[in-house]
Design a protein around this motif. Structure first.
Motif, PDB file in Angstrom:
ATOM      1  N   GLU A 244      -7.621 -22.615   2.303  1.00  0.00           N
ATOM      2  CA  GLU A 244      -7.610 -21.333   1.975  1.00  0.00           C
ATOM      3  C   GLU A 244      -6.888 -20.736   1.536  1.00  0.00           C
ATOM      4  O   GLU A 244      -5.536 -21.419   0.768  1.00  0.00           O
ATOM      5  CB  GLU A 244      -6.760 -21.390   3.979  1.00  0.00           C
ATOM      6  CG  GLU A 244      -8.084 -20.976   5.013  1.00  0.00           C
ATOM      7  CD  GLU A 244      -7.587 -21.052   6.241  1.00  0.00           C
ATOM      8  OE1 GLU A 244      -7.053 -20.016   6.620  1.00  0.00           O
ATOM      9  OE2 GLU A 244      -8.156 -21.414   6.874  1.00  0.00           O
ATOM     10  N   THR A 245      -7.034 -19.497   0.969  1.00  0.00           N
ATOM     11  CA  THR A 245      -6.384 -18.581   0.016  1.00  0.00           C
ATOM     12  C   THR A 245      -5.001 -18.629   0.771  1.00  0.00           C
ATOM     13  O   THR A 245      -3.844 -18.853  -0.519  1.00  0.00           O
ATOM     14  CB  THR A 245      -6.291 -17.496  -0.071  1.00  0.00           C
ATOM     15  OG1 THR A 245      -8.260 -16.865  -0.291  1.00  0.00           O
ATOM     16  CG2 THR A 245      -6.416 -16.237  -0.962  1.00  0.00           C
ATOM     17  N   PHE A 246      -4.611 -18.108   2.025  1.00  0.00           N
ATOM     18  CA  PHE A 246      -3.070 -18.322   2.469  1.00  0.00           C
ATOM     19  C   PHE A 246      -2.434 -19.544   2.304  1.00  0.00           C
ATOM     20  O   PHE A 246      -0.653 -19.955   2.002  1.00  0.00           O
ATOM     21  CB  PHE A 246      -3.039 -18.026   3.895  1.00  0.00           C
ATOM     22  CG  PHE A 246      -2.876 -16.923   3.683  1.00  0.00           C
ATOM     23  CD1 PHE A 246      -1.343 -15.617   3.675  1.00  0.00           C
ATOM     24  CD2 PHE A 246      -3.972 -15.608   4.433  1.00  0.00           C
ATOM     25  CE1 PHE A 246      -1.194 -14.282   3.945  1.00  0.00           C
ATOM     26  CE2 PHE A 246      -3.387 -14.134   4.622  1.00  0.00           C
ATOM     27  CZ  PHE A 246      -2.800 -13.832   4.082  1.00  0.00           C
ATOM     28  N   ASP A 247      -3.043 -20.646   1.521  1.00  0.00           N
ATOM     29  CA  ASP A 247      -2.372 -21.585   1.821  1.00  0.00           C
ATOM     30  C   ASP A 247      -2.015 -22.123   0.443  1.00  0.00           C
ATOM     31  O   ASP A 247      -0.641 -22.572  -0.031  1.00  0.00           O
ATOM     32  CB  ASP A 247      -3.657 -24.143   1.983  1.00  0.00           C
ATOM     33  CG  ASP A 247      -3.222 -23.150   3.429  1.00  0.00           C
ATOM     34  OD1 ASP A 247      -2.608 -23.076   4.007  1.00  0.00           O
ATOM     35  OD2 ASP A 247      -4.755 -24.057   3.568  1.00  0.00           O
ATOM     36  N   LEU A 248      -2.771 -21.241  -0.518  1.00  0.00           N
ATOM     37  CA  LEU A 248      -2.186 -21.353  -2.104  1.00  0.00           C
ATOM     38  C   LEU A 248      -1.164 -20.202  -2.764  1.00  0.00           C
ATOM     39  O   LEU A 248      -0.104 -20.610  -3.353  1.00  0.00           O
ATOM     40  CB  LEU A 248      -2.816 -20.791  -3.215  1.00  0.00           C
ATOM     41  CG  LEU A 248      -2.856 -20.793  -4.188  1.00  0.00           C
ATOM     42  CD1 LEU A 248      -2.659 -21.841  -4.874  1.00  0.00           C
ATOM     43  CD2 LEU A 248      -4.576 -19.777  -4.701  1.00  0.00           C
ATOM     44  N   ILE A 249      -0.576 -19.242  -1.361  1.00  0.00           N
ATOM     45  CA  ILE A 249       0.431 -18.239  -1.525  1.00  0.00           C
ATOM     46  C   ILE A 249       1.421 -18.921  -1.203  1.00  0.00           C
ATOM     47  O   ILE A 249       2.320 -18.893  -1.168  1.00  0.00           O
ATOM     48  CB  ILE A 249      -0.286 -17.127  -0.470  1.00  0.00           C
ATOM     49  CG1 ILE A 249      -1.255 -16.207  -1.351  1.00  0.00           C
ATOM     50  CG2 ILE A 249       0.699 -16.041  -0.762  1.00  0.00           C
ATOM     51  CD1 ILE A 249      -1.647 -15.282  -0.625  1.00  0.00           C
TER      52      ILE A 249
ATOM     53  N   SER B  23     -11.578 -25.910   5.243  1.00  0.00           N
ATOM     54  CA  SER B  23     -11.458 -25.366   3.445  1.00  0.00           C
ATOM     55  C   SER B  23      -9.839 -25.382   3.504  1.00  0.00           C
ATOM     56  O   SER B  23      -9.463 -25.418   4.360  1.00  0.00           O
ATOM     57  CB  SER B  23     -12.357 -24.562   3.991  1.00  0.00           C
ATOM     58  OG  SER B  23     -12.170 -23.936   4.380  1.00  0.00           O
TER      59      SER B  23
ATOM     60  N   ASN C  29      -6.075 -30.368   4.762  1.00  0.00           N
ATOM     61  CA  ASN C  29      -6.649 -30.108   3.717  1.00  0.00           C
ATOM     62  C   ASN C  29      -7.266 -31.316   3.695  1.00  0.00           C
ATOM     63  O   ASN C  29      -8.512 -31.961   3.983  1.00  0.00           O
ATOM     64  CB  ASN C  29      -6.568 -29.009   3.281  1.00  0.00           C
ATOM     65  CG  ASN C  29      -6.034 -28.211   3.693  1.00  0.00           C
ATOM     66  OD1 ASN C  29      -6.828 -27.478   4.492  1.00  0.00           O
ATOM     67  ND2 ASN C  29      -4.823 -27.229   2.628  1.00  0.00           N
TER      68      ASN C  29
END
Length: 129
Positions: free
Chosen positions: A94-99, A92, A75
């Motif tokens: 993504e939210t799943f990366d944070l998860i 960008s 990223n």
């Protein structure tokens, strides 16, 4: 993208490609290190050790750190390329990366907690009384 290649010098194109390939090489090195620690972890567990030894916990924590960097690094490099090229490449975080990152952090701490419990129980949980 073609317009960008036509309007910039070959030196800037080569420099951009070198930066991109550097990020790629760093990602592959991190993948190699992650798999090396995973191999050591599997060998230790196959030899009958519990996953809750300090050496295994250290392998798990290093794997988690390397995997987190491997999630973030593409990223960062993509955003850097996007900035240098000046075009939107639709990259960008993504939210799943944070998860994934939070999951990896929690797994590392769960194994460290298991190691502490095993020390406190003095081996009773595995029949080593």
């Amino acid at each position: 993208m073609i317009d960008w290649l036509e309007t910039h010098s070959m030196a800037s194109v080569v420099w951009l490609l070198e930066v991109a390939f550097t990020f790629l090489v760093v990602t592959f090195v991190l993948l190699y290190l992650t798999l090396k620690h995973l191999e050591h972890l599997f060998i230790n567990i196959h030899e009958g050790e519990t996953p809750f030894t300090m050496e295994n916990v250290d392998h798990i924590k290093k794997m988690a750190i390397f995997m987190i960097v491997m999630i973030i690094l593409p990223n960062i490099s993509g955003m850097l390329m996007q900035f240098m090229i000046g075009e939107d490449l639709d990259i960008s975080f993504e939210t799943f990366d944070l998860i994934y990152i939070l999951f990896l952090f929690s797994m590392a701490y769960i194994f460290e907690y298991g190691y502490q419990i095993q020390l406190d129980s003095k081996g009773r949980m595995y029949g080593d009384e």
